[in-house]
Design a protein around this motif. Structure first.
Motif, PDB file in Angstrom:
ATOM      1  N   LEU A   4       0.855  -1.189   0.000  1.00 26.85           N
ATOM      2  CA  LEU A   4       0.000   0.000   0.000  1.00 26.85           C
ATOM      3  C   LEU A   4       0.891   1.239   0.000  1.00 26.85           C
ATOM      4  O   LEU A   4       0.904   2.046   0.942  1.00 26.85           O
ATOM      5  N   THR A   5       1.636   1.422  -1.063  1.00 30.73           N
ATOM      6  CA  THR A   5       2.690   2.427  -1.098  1.00 30.73           C
ATOM      7  C   THR A   5       2.176   3.862  -1.081  1.00 30.73           C
ATOM      8  O   THR A   5       2.952   4.787  -0.814  1.00 30.73           O
ATOM      9  N   CYS A   6       0.896   4.064  -1.352  1.00 32.79           N
ATOM     10  CA  CYS A   6       0.337   5.417  -1.311  1.00 32.79           C
ATOM     11  C   CYS A   6      -0.312   5.736   0.037  1.00 32.79           C
ATOM     12  O   CYS A   6      -0.838   6.843   0.226  1.00 32.79           O
ATOM     13  N   LEU A   7      -0.270   4.778   0.950  1.00 30.22           N
ATOM     14  CA  LEU A   7      -0.911   4.961   2.245  1.00 30.22           C
ATOM     15  C   LEU A   7      -0.267   6.119   3.018  1.00 30.22           C
ATOM     16  O   LEU A   7       0.948   6.202   3.123  1.00 30.22           O
ATOM     17  N   GLN A   8      -1.115   7.000   3.526  1.00 31.20           N
ATOM     18  CA  GLN A   8      -0.609   8.147   4.264  1.00 31.20           C
ATOM     19  C   GLN A   8      -0.910   8.073   5.755  1.00 31.20           C
ATOM     20  O   GLN A   8      -0.163   8.622   6.562  1.00 31.20           O
ATOM     21  N   THR A   9      -1.998   7.406   6.143  1.00 31.16           N
ATOM     22  CA  THR A   9      -2.409   7.346   7.537  1.00 31.16           C
ATOM     23  C   THR A   9      -2.393   5.909   8.041  1.00 31.16           C
ATOM     24  O   THR A   9      -3.061   5.047   7.478  1.00 31.16           O
ATOM     25  N   LEU A  10      -1.641   5.655   9.084  1.00 25.49           N
ATOM     26  CA  LEU A  10      -1.584   4.346   9.726  1.00 25.49           C
ATOM     27  C   LEU A  10      -1.318   4.589  11.200  1.00 25.49           C
ATOM     28  O   LEU A  10      -0.188   4.774  11.626  1.00 25.49           O
ATOM     29  N   GLN A  11      -2.373   4.620  12.003  1.00 24.16           N
ATOM     30  CA  GLN A  11      -2.219   4.978  13.410  1.00 24.16           C
ATOM     31  C   GLN A  11      -1.564   3.877  14.242  1.00 24.16           C
ATOM     32  O   GLN A  11      -0.850   4.171  15.198  1.00 24.16           O
ATOM     33  N   TYR A  12      -1.815   2.606  13.880  1.00 22.22           N
ATOM     34  CA  TYR A  12      -1.278   1.490  14.664  1.00 22.22           C
ATOM     35  C   TYR A  12      -0.673   0.453  13.729  1.00 22.22           C
ATOM     36  O   TYR A  12      -1.240   0.124  12.691  1.00 22.22           O
ATOM     37  N   LEU A  32       3.820   7.909   4.716  1.00 25.96           N
ATOM     38  CA  LEU A  32       3.158   7.962   6.015  1.00 25.96           C
ATOM     39  C   LEU A  32       3.306   9.342   6.656  1.00 25.96           C
ATOM     40  O   LEU A  32       4.351   9.978   6.572  1.00 25.96           O
ATOM     41  N   ARG A  33       2.227   9.771   7.305  1.00 23.50           N
ATOM     42  CA  ARG A  33       2.232  11.040   8.010  1.00 23.50           C
ATOM     43  C   ARG A  33       1.270  10.960   9.186  1.00 23.50           C
ATOM     44  O   ARG A  33       0.513  10.010   9.317  1.00 23.50           O
ATOM     45  N   GLY A  34       1.308  11.936  10.064  1.00 27.46           N
ATOM     46  CA  GLY A  34       0.368  11.960  11.185  1.00 27.46           C
ATOM     47  C   GLY A  34       0.872  11.155  12.374  1.00 27.46           C
ATOM     48  O   GLY A  34       2.017  11.279  12.784  1.00 27.46           O
ATOM     49  N   GLU A  35      -0.002  10.296  12.935  1.00 23.52           N
ATOM     50  CA  GLU A  35       0.298   9.536  14.139  1.00 23.52           C
ATOM     51  C   GLU A  35       0.639   8.086  13.795  1.00 23.52           C
ATOM     52  O   GLU A  35       0.045   7.505  12.891  1.00 23.52           O
ATOM     53  N   LEU A  36       1.578   7.524  14.560  1.00 21.09           N
ATOM     54  CA  LEU A  36       1.956   6.128  14.354  1.00 21.09           C
ATOM     55  C   LEU A  36       2.375   5.513  15.682  1.00 21.09           C
ATOM     56  O   LEU A  36       3.258   6.038  16.368  1.00 21.09           O
ATOM     57  N   THR A  37       1.737   4.402  16.040  1.00 21.45           N
ATOM     58  CA  THR A  37       2.126   3.613  17.198  1.00 21.45           C
ATOM     59  C   THR A  37       2.565   2.244  16.720  1.00 21.45           C
ATOM     60  O   THR A  37       1.819   1.559  16.002  1.00 21.45           O
ATOM     61  N   ILE A  38       3.770   1.845  17.077  1.00 21.31           N
ATOM     62  CA  ILE A  38       4.301   0.538  16.697  1.00 21.31           C
ATOM     63  C   ILE A  38       4.318  -0.338  17.941  1.00 21.31           C
ATOM     64  O   ILE A  38       4.990  -0.031  18.925  1.00 21.31           O
ATOM     65  N   ARG A  39       3.574  -1.437  17.894  1.00 23.37           N
ATOM     66  CA  ARG A  39       3.494  -2.371  19.013  1.00 23.37           C
ATOM     67  C   ARG A  39       4.179  -3.682  18.647  1.00 23.37           C
ATOM     68  O   ARG A  39       4.285  -4.036  17.485  1.00 23.37           O
ATOM     69  N   ASN A  60       7.012  13.588   7.911  1.00 19.64           N
ATOM     70  CA  ASN A  60       5.686  14.146   8.174  1.00 19.64           C
ATOM     71  C   ASN A  60       4.948  13.444   9.315  1.00 19.64           C
ATOM     72  O   ASN A  60       3.775  13.733   9.553  1.00 19.64           O
ATOM     73  N   ILE A  61       5.612  12.519   9.999  1.00 14.58           N
ATOM     74  CA  ILE A  61       5.015  11.905  11.194  1.00 14.58           C
ATOM     75  C   ILE A  61       5.204  12.860  12.366  1.00 14.58           C
ATOM     76  O   ILE A  61       6.317  13.302  12.645  1.00 14.58           O
ATOM     77  N   TYR A  62       4.106  13.202  13.065  1.00 11.16           N
ATOM     78  CA  TYR A  62       4.216  14.168  14.151  1.00 11.16           C
ATOM     79  C   TYR A  62       3.960  13.568  15.532  1.00 11.16           C
ATOM     80  O   TYR A  62       4.199  14.220  16.545  1.00 11.16           O
ATOM     81  N   ARG A  63       3.470  12.337  15.608  1.00  9.80           N
ATOM     82  CA  ARG A  63       3.276  11.683  16.906  1.00  9.80           C
ATOM     83  C   ARG A  63       3.656  10.216  16.758  1.00  9.80           C
ATOM     84  O   ARG A  63       3.133   9.525  15.867  1.00  9.80           O
ATOM     85  N   MET A  64       4.537   9.743  17.643  1.00 12.98           N
ATOM     86  CA  MET A  64       5.028   8.371  17.501  1.00 12.98           C
ATOM     87  C   MET A  64       5.183   7.720  18.862  1.00 12.98           C
ATOM     88  O   MET A  64       5.641   8.349  19.824  1.00 12.98           O
ATOM     89  N   LEU A  91      13.252  13.975  12.462  1.00 16.41           N
ATOM     90  CA  LEU A  91      11.848  14.035  12.028  1.00 16.41           C
ATOM     91  C   LEU A  91      11.332  15.433  12.335  1.00 16.41           C
ATOM     92  O   LEU A  91      10.982  15.748  13.477  1.00 16.41           O
ATOM     93  N   LYS A  92      11.278  16.269  11.320  1.00 19.36           N
ATOM     94  CA  LYS A  92      11.103  17.701  11.557  1.00 19.36           C
ATOM     95  C   LYS A  92       9.723  18.089  12.052  1.00 19.36           C
ATOM     96  O   LYS A  92       9.555  19.174  12.628  1.00 19.36           O
ATOM     97  N   PHE A  93       8.695  17.223  11.850  1.00 16.38           N
ATOM     98  CA  PHE A  93       7.351  17.560  12.309  1.00 16.38           C
ATOM     99  C   PHE A  93       6.939  16.783  13.559  1.00 16.38           C
ATOM    100  O   PHE A  93       5.829  16.957  14.053  1.00 16.38           O
ATOM    101  N   LEU A  94       7.811  15.917  14.074  1.00 24.97           N
ATOM    102  CA  LEU A  94       7.459  15.076  15.217  1.00 24.97           C
ATOM    103  C   LEU A  94       7.222  15.940  16.452  1.00 24.97           C
ATOM    104  O   LEU A  94       8.104  16.677  16.896  1.00 24.97           O
ATOM    105  N   ARG A  95       6.018  15.833  17.028  1.00 23.56           N
ATOM    106  CA  ARG A  95       5.651  16.653  18.179  1.00 23.56           C
ATOM    107  C   ARG A  95       5.505  15.839  19.464  1.00 23.56           C
ATOM    108  O   ARG A  95       5.582  16.391  20.556  1.00 23.56           O
TER     109      ARG A  95
END
Length: 298
Positions: A4-12, A32-39, A60-64, A91-95
């Motif tokens: 899914l190479t065009c996927l932009q949002t993957l929270q978990y 990928l951008r936005g929030e990402l949690t790796i379990r 572009n990931i801002y929460r990890m 990661l310049k946007f990681l908050r």
């Protein structure tokens, strides 16, 4: 997943051993951008696989959040020996960043900041990070900082200045009992929470250059006997101060009365706490709204 190479949002993302759930799948998701949690990081097979996420190339990931579990079912092989803190400093946007459950990690080294020595100007690491959590890392002893890095410019040896965490406002360190060493380059830190750290040295290190603290919460800092005077003297804007479950804590320094912005003071379950220092004047704690003392006597 990796297709899914065009996927932009993957929270978990739950790491598994079956096809499509290996960590390498994340490396193929370049957008990928936005929030990402790796379990489930305990299931990563080896160091090479751990390096296949290429998270430093996903700015572009801002929460990890990195979560390591130690409750795998019987017969499920885990790989603690391959655990390393990921390289995330650029990661310049990681908050928001959480590192949870890295039981075998003893040192957070300078590689964590992913500094490029070829940069010709001043360098910022975690330039947008607002909140950092280190939790459940029982082997962690040292957390290194970096102020200068060597480089070469036109055949000349030079050093480049490094700004660490220029925007960090909240830091929480929980259940890291062996931690002794930390950075001290926090320019605008407003809230500091330390829980389950045996030594009082990390508190002193973290606050040695701080002047911006508004909230300070200390709990189960076993060797803490007194708040360092310079912390209260330098952070006159402190509004919330809590000390709890610190069995050796005995007293506050005189500079406690310099906190004219203090709104809330709590001391709870500090069985050796004896008394407050005698104030030298009358105009102190003029902003205090809440004073709580719980089970502080032997």
């Amino acid at each position: 997943m990796g297709k899914l190479t065009c996927l932009q949002t993957l929270q978990y993302f739950e790491v598994g051993i079956e096809q499509g759930r290996r960590l390498v799948e994340l490396g193929r998701l370049e957008n990928l951008r936005g929030e990402l949690t790796i379990r489930g990081l305990q299931l990563v097979g080896n160091k090479e696989e751990a390096q296949t996420t290429y998270l430093q190339e996903k700015p572009n990931i801002y929460r990890m959040a990195y979560l390591w579990s130690h409750d795998e079912p019987e017969g499920c092989e885990t790989n603690d020996k391959h655990v390393k803190i990921p390289l995330l400093g650029q990661l310049k946007f990681l908050r928001h960043l959480e590192l949870v459950g890295f039981h075998k990690v003893e040192c957070i080294g300078t590689t964590f900041y992913a500094i490029d020595g070829n940069n010709k100007g001043n360098i910022q690491v975690f330039p947008s990070l607002k909140e950092l959590v280190l939790e459940d890392m029982p082997s962690l002893i040292e957390w290194k900082g970096v102020e200068l890095i060597p480089t070469t410019n036109g055949g000349r040896d030079e050093v480049i200045g490094v700004r660490m965490f220029p925007g960090l406002e909240k830091l929480r360190i929980t259940k890291c009992p062996l931690l002794k060493s930390t950075p001290n380059q926090f320019e605008i830190l407003r809230e500091l929470i330390i829980e389950g750290v045996d030594s009082g040295v990390p508190l002193l290190n973290l606050c040695s250059n701080l002047t911006s603290l508004v909230k300070l919460y200390l709990s189960d800092v076993k060797e803490l006997t007194c708040l360092p005077d310079e912390i209260l003297h330098n952070n006159v804007s402190l509004q919330f101060l809590s000390v709890s479950d610190c069995g050796e804590f005995r007293e506050f320094p005189q500079s406690l009365y310099n906190l004219h912005s203090l709104k809330s003071l709590e001391i709870s379950f500090c069985t050796n706490f004896s008394s407050f220092p005698v104030p030298s004047g009358e105009n102190y704690w003029t902003s205090l709204q809440s004073l709580q003392l719980f089970v502080v006597m032997n």
